[in-house]
Scaffold this active site. Structure first.
Site, PDB file in Angstrom:
ATOM      1  N   HIS A  19       0.816  -1.217   0.000  1.00  0.00           N
ATOM      2  CA  HIS A  19       0.000   0.000   0.000  1.00  0.00           C
ATOM      3  C   HIS A  19       0.848   1.265   0.000  1.00  0.00           C
ATOM      4  O   HIS A  19       0.307   2.358   0.199  1.00  0.00           O
ATOM      5  CB  HIS A  19      -0.944   0.016   1.205  1.00  0.00           C
ATOM      6  CG  HIS A  19      -2.140  -0.852   1.036  1.00  0.00           C
ATOM      7  ND1 HIS A  19      -2.947  -1.230   2.099  1.00  0.00           N
ATOM      8  CD2 HIS A  19      -2.680  -1.427  -0.066  1.00  0.00           C
ATOM      9  CE1 HIS A  19      -3.931  -2.000   1.650  1.00  0.00           C
ATOM     10  NE2 HIS A  19      -3.784  -2.130   0.344  1.00  0.00           N
ATOM     11  N   ASP A 105      -1.420   2.143   7.822  1.00  0.00           N
ATOM     12  CA  ASP A 105      -2.065   1.238   6.872  1.00  0.00           C
ATOM     13  C   ASP A 105      -2.668   0.075   7.672  1.00  0.00           C
ATOM     14  O   ASP A 105      -2.035  -0.442   8.593  1.00  0.00           O
ATOM     15  CB  ASP A 105      -0.991   0.748   5.899  1.00  0.00           C
ATOM     16  CG  ASP A 105      -1.409  -0.400   5.005  1.00  0.00           C
ATOM     17  OD1 ASP A 105      -2.600  -0.700   4.923  1.00  0.00           O
ATOM     18  OD2 ASP A 105      -0.511  -1.003   4.392  1.00  0.00           O
ATOM     19  N   SER A 127      -7.503   2.572   2.214  1.00  0.00           N
ATOM     20  CA  SER A 127      -7.353   2.963   0.811  1.00  0.00           C
ATOM     21  C   SER A 127      -8.471   2.450  -0.076  1.00  0.00           C
ATOM     22  O   SER A 127      -8.622   2.932  -1.204  1.00  0.00           O
ATOM     23  CB  SER A 127      -6.004   2.476   0.275  1.00  0.00           C
ATOM     24  OG  SER A 127      -5.916   1.064   0.342  1.00  0.00           O
ATOM     25  N   HIS A 348     -11.605  -5.277 -13.434  1.00  0.00           N
ATOM     26  CA  HIS A 348     -11.703  -6.226 -12.328  1.00  0.00           C
ATOM     27  C   HIS A 348     -12.234  -5.575 -11.058  1.00  0.00           C
ATOM     28  O   HIS A 348     -12.462  -6.257 -10.067  1.00  0.00           O
ATOM     29  CB  HIS A 348     -10.336  -6.852 -12.060  1.00  0.00           C
ATOM     30  CG  HIS A 348      -9.302  -5.857 -11.617  1.00  0.00           C
ATOM     31  ND1 HIS A 348      -8.982  -4.727 -12.328  1.00  0.00           N
ATOM     32  CD2 HIS A 348      -8.497  -5.830 -10.513  1.00  0.00           C
ATOM     33  CE1 HIS A 348      -8.028  -4.047 -11.688  1.00  0.00           C
ATOM     34  NE2 HIS A 348      -7.728  -4.683 -10.584  1.00  0.00           N
ATOM     35  N   GLU A 356      -9.928   5.722 -10.841  1.00  0.00           N
ATOM     36  CA  GLU A 356      -9.473   6.313 -12.095  1.00  0.00           C
ATOM     37  C   GLU A 356     -10.629   6.445 -13.082  1.00  0.00           C
ATOM     38  O   GLU A 356     -10.721   7.445 -13.809  1.00  0.00           O
ATOM     39  CB  GLU A 356      -8.331   5.478 -12.672  1.00  0.00           C
ATOM     40  CG  GLU A 356      -7.050   5.613 -11.869  1.00  0.00           C
ATOM     41  CD  GLU A 356      -5.937   4.686 -12.325  1.00  0.00           C
ATOM     42  OE1 GLU A 356      -6.153   3.925 -13.303  1.00  0.00           O
ATOM     43  OE2 GLU A 356      -4.856   4.714 -11.717  1.00  0.00           O
ATOM     44  N   ALA A 371     -10.401 -11.106  -4.033  1.00  0.00           N
ATOM     45  CA  ALA A 371     -10.353 -10.206  -2.875  1.00  0.00           C
ATOM     46  C   ALA A 371     -11.661  -9.416  -2.730  1.00  0.00           C
ATOM     47  O   ALA A 371     -12.746  -9.995  -2.785  1.00  0.00           O
ATOM     48  CB  ALA A 371      -9.139  -9.284  -2.991  1.00  0.00           C
TER      49      ALA A 371
END
Length: 454
Positions: A19, A105, A127, A348, A356, A371
């Site tokens: 990360h 994190d 994140s 995905h 983005e 995940a």
């Protein structure tokens, strides 16, 4: 010798290797709007390119020879096993600066033991958006109400701030109570609950329901959870240079190209790759496709080189050369999505890819692989109204006609038109959030003010 009160103040950001890039973007966002206090980043990853906006402190990740069976468990275990290295680093930093807070994190949740013992206020950075923060905080509740393994549940879960989520959408590595990863996730959740606050890579206009659930304590039994700061979407500032595909896009009609890209771990079987090719060809649409060598072919390909002639259907490249481009392996995703020729994105549903697409207003076709991508895909379709789902078989296989139909739907139908309009609205909302008076900058200001109170 300087007294502590005379020392400059710094915020420490502590990240796992995986990360670090997104933590660097957070650091740059803080530095842009608040050059004081200074920033110190601690990680075991190799140093990034020099950036005057922060100081980088690398620590060793050498650990005893302990068998760690999977990558995700390793991401939790290495910080736990190297807590002493973190302690040494923080003590070294504190000799030159007063540490106002440490932002951790969530893979590094075990750092809370060190920061608490040193009286350093501890914040967490999530994140993967508001939904990721909710899942983390609410997971102990799921653990209590679900009997047995989550994989055996086969039912929809009611999670605050979420649309109905089927149990099969939860990350597979959280499906078994006996796994160490499951226990790490529970422990991380408890540490986040005890923290001083949570910084989240998302923005109000996208995840307002998630913010309501987090801010009002809906995710914890006692209704009292840490303050939450929506400071995103934060996106890496990479540059692709003169990649061949960007020049090809320059020659394509506006909003005509369907872009397919599936991340670093997005590997498909040779059979699935051929099926994708058939779907693209039959759709009649322009396309840009990032292809990686299937797992079963990598041993026979030097350095993972993709043999397109062997992999794709006979004559595919020749038949589609006027409207399609296939590139091998890596694609400059952000630059592609920003191009005016791109009209849809088969993804995905990794959180960075979603952000983005949001930044550039590109509708999505959701093909989750692993995940948290299945949860993300559900959110994109059901909650954000920014994409279409792909129906897959039990083994994950997607047929050519399913891909073809979804491409046609997103580019031709009234539903697709609605999604494109929604994507344009979110593009404007992303820009507004990052303005000096925007919601994300205001959230950052609240976070910085909270440090002055500690």
């Amino acid at each position: 010798m300087e007294m502590e009160d005379d020392l400059p103040t710094t915020i420490v950001l502590y990240s796992s290797q995986t990360h670090l890039n997104t933590m660097l973007v957070l650091a740059k966002f803080i530095a842009k709007h608040h050059p004081r206090p200074t920033l110190t980043i601690i990680s075991s990853a190799p140093p990034p390119h020099h950036d005057p906006s922060f100081t980088y402190h690398r620590i060793s990740d050498a650990v005893p020879s302990v068998p760690i069976p999977n990558i995700l468990e390793r991401l939790f275990e290495i910080p736990r096993l190297t807590n002493q290295n973190l302690r040494d680093a923080l003590q070294e930093v504190s000799r030159k600066s007063k540490i106002a807070a440490i932002v951790v994190d969530f893979f590094c949740y075990s750092a809370s033991e060190v920061s608490t013992s040193l009286n350093i206020p501890t914040y967490f950075y999530i994140s993967n958006g508001g939904s990721g923060a909710i899942l983390l905080l609410y997971f102990p509740v799921i653990d209590e109400i679900v009997n047995g393994n989550i994989e055996d549940l086969d039912d929809f879960l009611e999670i605050p701030g979420y649309p109905p989520i089927h149990s099969s959408a939860l990350p597979k590595l959280l499906a078994f109570r006996q796994s160490k990863t499951y226990l790490h996730f529970l422990k991380a959740a408890m540490e986040v609950r005890r923290s001083k606050g949570i910084l989240v890579n998302t923005f109000d206009a996208l995840e307002y329901r998630a913010k309501e659930a987090l801010s009002n304590g809906f995710c914890v039994p006692n209704g009292v959870s840490p303050p939450v700061y929506f400071v995103g979407p934060l996106i890496s500032e990479t540059s692709a240079g003169d990649h061949e595909c960007l020049k090809w896009l320059d020659s394509q009609p506006n909003r005509s190209v369907v872009f397919l890209c599936f991340g670093r771990r997005g590997l498909f079987s040779a059979k699935q790759v051929k099926e994708i090719a058939v779907g693209l060809e039959n759709s009649g649409r322009h396309f840009l496709w990032s292809v990686r060598s299937p797992p079963e072919m990598q041993s026979s390909s030097p350095a993972g080189e993709v043999n397109l002639d062997e992999l794709l259907p006979d004559g595919f490249l020749e038949r589609t050369k006027k409207r399609g481009l296939v590139i091998k392996s890596w694609a400059p995703q952000k630059e592609i999505l920003s191009h005016d020729s791109v009209g849809a994105f088969v993804t995905h549903c990794g959180r960075s890819s979603i952000n983005e697409a949001l930044l550039f207003g590109v509708p999505m076709i959701c093909w989750p692989i692993d995940a948290d991508q299945f949860i993300n895909a559900t959110l994109v379709v059901e909650e954000f109204k920014l994409g279409l789902p792909l129906a897959a078989a039990a083994d994950g296989f997607v047929k050519a006609d399913e891909l073809e139909n979804r491409i046609r739907e997103v580019t031709e139908s009234l539903t697709g038109r609605s999604i494109r309009h929604r994507a344009s609205e979110m593009k404007a909302a992303v820009a507004a959030a990052a303005q000096p008076d925007g919601s994300s900058v205001a959230a950052l200001e609240k976070f910085v003010r909270s440090l002055r109170k500690d």
